[in-house]
Design a protein around this motif. Structure first.
Motif, PDB file in Angstrom:
ATOM      1  N   ASN A   1       0.840  -1.187   0.000  1.00 52.99           N
ATOM      2  CA  ASN A   1       0.000   0.000   0.000  1.00 52.99           C
ATOM      3  C   ASN A   1       0.886   1.251   0.000  1.00 52.99           C
ATOM      4  OD1 ASN A   1       0.925   0.346   2.570  1.00 52.99           O
ATOM      5  ND2 ASN A   1      -0.933  -0.472   3.528  1.00 52.99           N
ATOM      6  N   GLU A   2       0.202   2.416  -0.078  1.00 51.00           N
ATOM      7  CA  GLU A   2       0.925   3.679  -0.260  1.00 51.00           C
ATOM      8  C   GLU A   2       1.972   3.913   0.842  1.00 51.00           C
ATOM      9  OE1 GLU A   2      -2.204   3.191  -0.588  1.00 51.00           O
ATOM     10  OE2 GLU A   2      -2.800   3.955  -2.549  1.00 51.00           O
ATOM     11  N   ARG A   3       1.579   3.514   2.092  1.00 53.27           N
ATOM     12  CA  ARG A   3       2.491   3.794   3.211  1.00 53.27           C
ATOM     13  C   ARG A   3       3.800   2.985   3.060  1.00 53.27           C
ATOM     14  NH1 ARG A   3      -0.784   2.883   8.137  1.00 53.27           N
ATOM     15  NH2 ARG A   3      -2.224   4.258   7.116  1.00 53.27           N
TER      16      ARG A   3
ATOM     17  N   LEU B   1       1.947  10.194  -3.657  1.00 52.12           N
ATOM     18  CA  LEU B   1       1.237   9.114  -2.962  1.00 52.12           C
ATOM     19  C   LEU B   1      -0.080   9.612  -2.342  1.00 52.12           C
ATOM     20  CD1 LEU B   1       4.180   7.170  -1.381  1.00 52.12           C
ATOM     21  CD2 LEU B   1       2.580   6.351  -3.098  1.00 52.12           C
ATOM     22  N   ILE B   2      -0.065  10.831  -1.807  1.00 54.73           N
ATOM     23  CA  ILE B   2      -1.296  11.401  -1.212  1.00 54.73           C
ATOM     24  C   ILE B   2      -2.356  11.576  -2.297  1.00 54.73           C
ATOM     25  CG2 ILE B   2      -2.272  13.499  -0.161  1.00 54.73           C
ATOM     26  CD1 ILE B   2       0.413  13.629   1.453  1.00 54.73           C
TER      27      ILE B   2
ATOM     28  N   LEU C   1      -2.564   9.941  -5.030  1.00 57.93           N
ATOM     29  CA  LEU C   1      -3.033   8.594  -5.407  1.00 57.93           C
ATOM     30  C   LEU C   1      -4.103   8.087  -4.442  1.00 57.93           C
ATOM     31  CD1 LEU C   1      -1.386   7.247  -7.773  1.00 57.93           C
ATOM     32  CD2 LEU C   1      -0.782   5.510  -6.090  1.00 57.93           C
ATOM     33  N   GLU C   2      -3.812   8.316  -3.148  1.00 65.98           N
ATOM     34  CA  GLU C   2      -4.748   7.862  -2.106  1.00 65.98           C
ATOM     35  C   GLU C   2      -6.085   8.584  -2.210  1.00 65.98           C
ATOM     36  OE1 GLU C   2      -4.800   5.574   0.017  1.00 65.98           O
ATOM     37  OE2 GLU C   2      -6.224   6.175   1.579  1.00 65.98           O
TER      38      GLU C   2
ATOM     39  N   ARG D   1      -7.967   7.316  -5.118  1.00 66.23           N
ATOM     40  CA  ARG D   1      -8.504   5.972  -4.833  1.00 66.23           C
ATOM     41  C   ARG D   1      -9.780   6.066  -3.982  1.00 66.23           C
ATOM     42  NH1 ARG D   1      -7.847   1.937  -1.271  1.00 66.23           N
ATOM     43  NH2 ARG D   1      -6.652   3.225   0.137  1.00 66.23           N
ATOM     44  N   ARG D   2      -9.713   6.981  -2.979  1.00 63.16           N
ATOM     45  CA  ARG D   2     -10.898   7.096  -2.103  1.00 63.16           C
ATOM     46  C   ARG D   2     -12.096   7.668  -2.851  1.00 63.16           C
ATOM     47  NH1 ARG D   2      -9.085   7.942   4.052  1.00 63.16           N
ATOM     48  NH2 ARG D   2      -7.671   6.200   4.024  1.00 63.16           N
TER      49      ARG D   2
ATOM     50  N   HIS E   1     -13.536   4.999  -4.879  1.00 64.01           N
ATOM     51  CA  HIS E   1     -14.263   4.070  -4.015  1.00 64.01           C
ATOM     52  C   HIS E   1     -15.650   4.619  -3.659  1.00 64.01           C
ATOM     53  CE1 HIS E   1     -14.907   1.065  -0.992  1.00 64.01           C
ATOM     54  NE2 HIS E   1     -15.140   2.001  -0.083  1.00 64.01           N
TER      55      HIS E   1
END
Ligand code: ADP
Length: 424
Positions: free
Chosen positions: A13-15, A50-51, A53-54, A57-58, A61
């Motif tokens: 995952n991103e982290r 990455l942020i 991307l997150e 993604r949310r 979703h």
């Protein structure tokens, strides 16, 4: 729908990526491959990517969940709609929905059967044009009031319906309000038929009673006036008055027994009786009047099977009426045959026939003979003392015994009345 992810992707995952990239940058910086500033910039850019991307993604979703919820709602609505349509289709009464342009927007199966399969999307006024309906529909679609009662529709097969029109409020696809009209058809064909039968019955009964009453009143006036001193005329007139009052009494007796039989219609008799002895005693009772016309009764009774389930008084009445008619209408010097045997088709029934060698009845009368007051030859029936109710009484008694009267006849040969009775 969310796609299932493999455990590798779950770990990655991103982290995790951020930690790995940060570690690589730190290593590069530790081994003096890049400057501190470059390391900080690269870490910042990686973190920002990455942020983003997150966040993306949310958002995806959330959108997916919204679409899923919407699909569920649409499917639920579709389900409710088709449930409503199949519920309306299962109703035996015709129902139509008419929109504010008078177009039929829905017709259940019963409505399609009544007005035709093609009615949906047609103009309602192609099918229902009477002014009372046009006016009532207009009032429902504009004034939203329920219209019922006075609107009657009768189709070409003489089926009659009382219509009720109710407003149904809804919304158009653009969100504006719209009114449709729901047209309910309540069938009144059999109610009208029963009402007509009742009216005819009262008229016929009154007419049958009035005829002898008029004769009696006429003779009373004659006896009080011109024939006051004429003993011969008085004797003759009194005999006629006696005959007419006997006729009235017979008519009233028949009317009362018909109404008693109808009242007990749904109460099937359960007594076990000997039908042979009923037939024999009825033959004895009818023999004197039959003998006047040289009519002979011939019996062919199944002696092994004489027990049946029935009401003895009512079955006596059946044989009195059938044998009485045979004796009244059969030619002089002929025989009336009464036969009982086990029904070959159903062994638990006794088959009874009464056959005469009379004038016969032409086929167009046969289906109406058991109607109250129906006669083939009214004058002859009256002359023979008939009330026109004999076969109606027989029919209703047999109905109470879950049986039916069959009549077969050939003009010039004779008539056969037959029915079945449950074996006891
Ligand atoms: P009615 O009192 O007039 O005899 P029914 O109901 O018993 O009334 O019979 C109805 C009509 O059926 C009679 O008027 C007569 O025209 C006809 N009918 C009944 N039985 C016979 C029969 N055995 N032969 C010929 N006609 C008959």
């Amino acid at each position: 729908m969310t796609e299932p992810k493999s455990p590798f992707w779950n770990m990655l995952n991103e982290r995790t990526i951020l930690v790995v990239v940060a570690a690589i940058i730190a290593l590069f910086w530790a081994f003096n491959q890049i400057s501190l500033f470059a390391a900080l910039i690269s870490s910042g850019v990686t973190a920002a990517l990455l942020i983003q991307l997150e966040v993306k993604r949310r958002i995806e979703h959330l959108q997916r969940r919204r679409i899923e919820a919407q699909e569920k709602r649409i499917n639920r609505r579709k389900g409710i709609k088709s449930l409503r349509a199949s519920a309306l289709n299962s109703l035996p009464s015709p129902i139509l929905m008419v929109d504010d342009t008078n177009i039929i927007s829905f017709a259940n199966d019963a409505a399609k059967e009544l007005l035709g399969d093609q009615i949906a999307s047609d103009d309602i006024f192609l099918y229902l044009r009477q002014s009372s309906f046009v006016k009532a529909l207009g009032e429902v679609l504009t004034g939203h009031s329920v219209q019922s009662g006075a609107i009657r529709y009768t189709n070409s097969q003489d089926r009659s319906f009382d219509l009720t029109i109710s407003p149904i409020a809804g919304t158009k696809p653009d969100g504006s309000k719209r009114i449709q009209a729901m047209v309910f058809f309540f069938e009144v064909t059999s109610l009208l038929r029963t009402e007509q039968m009742r009216v005819d019955f009262v008229a016929n009964a009154s007419h049958e009673l009035r005829t002898p009453l008029t004769t009696i009143t006429g003779f009373i006036e004659t006896l009080q006036g011109p024939a006051a001193d004429d003993l011969d005329a008085q004797k003759r007139f009194l005999a006629i008055m006696q005959r007419e009052s006997d006729r009235m009494k017979r008519l009233i007796d028949d009317l009362l027994s018909l109404s008693r039989i109808e009242m007990s219609r749904h109460d099937a008799p359960d007594e076990i009786i000997d039908i042979n002895s009923i037939i024999k005693s009825t033959v004895n009772a009818c023999a004197p009047s039959a003998a006047e016309r040289a009519i002979n009764f011939s019996l062919e009774l199944d002696e092994h099977c004489s027990k049946v389930q029935g009401d003895p008084d009512q079955l006596t009445q059946v044989f009195l009426n059938l044998l009485g008619n045979a004796a009244k209408y059969a030619e002089r010097d002929t025989s009336v045959h009464i036969v009982t045997n086990i029904d070959p088709l159903s062994k638990d029934q006794l088959y009874v026939t009464v056959r005469d060698e009379g004038p016969g009845i032409s086929s167009e009368h046969l289906s109406r003979l058991t109607e109250r007051f129906y006669r083939v030859d009214t004058a002859r029936s009256r002359k023979m003392g008939g009330t026109g109710l004999g076969l109606a009484i027989v029919k209703h008694i047999l109905l109470r015994h879950s049986s039916q009267l069959e009549i077969r006849s050939q003009v010039g040969v004779g008539t056969t009345f037959s029915f079945k009775l449950p074996k006891g």
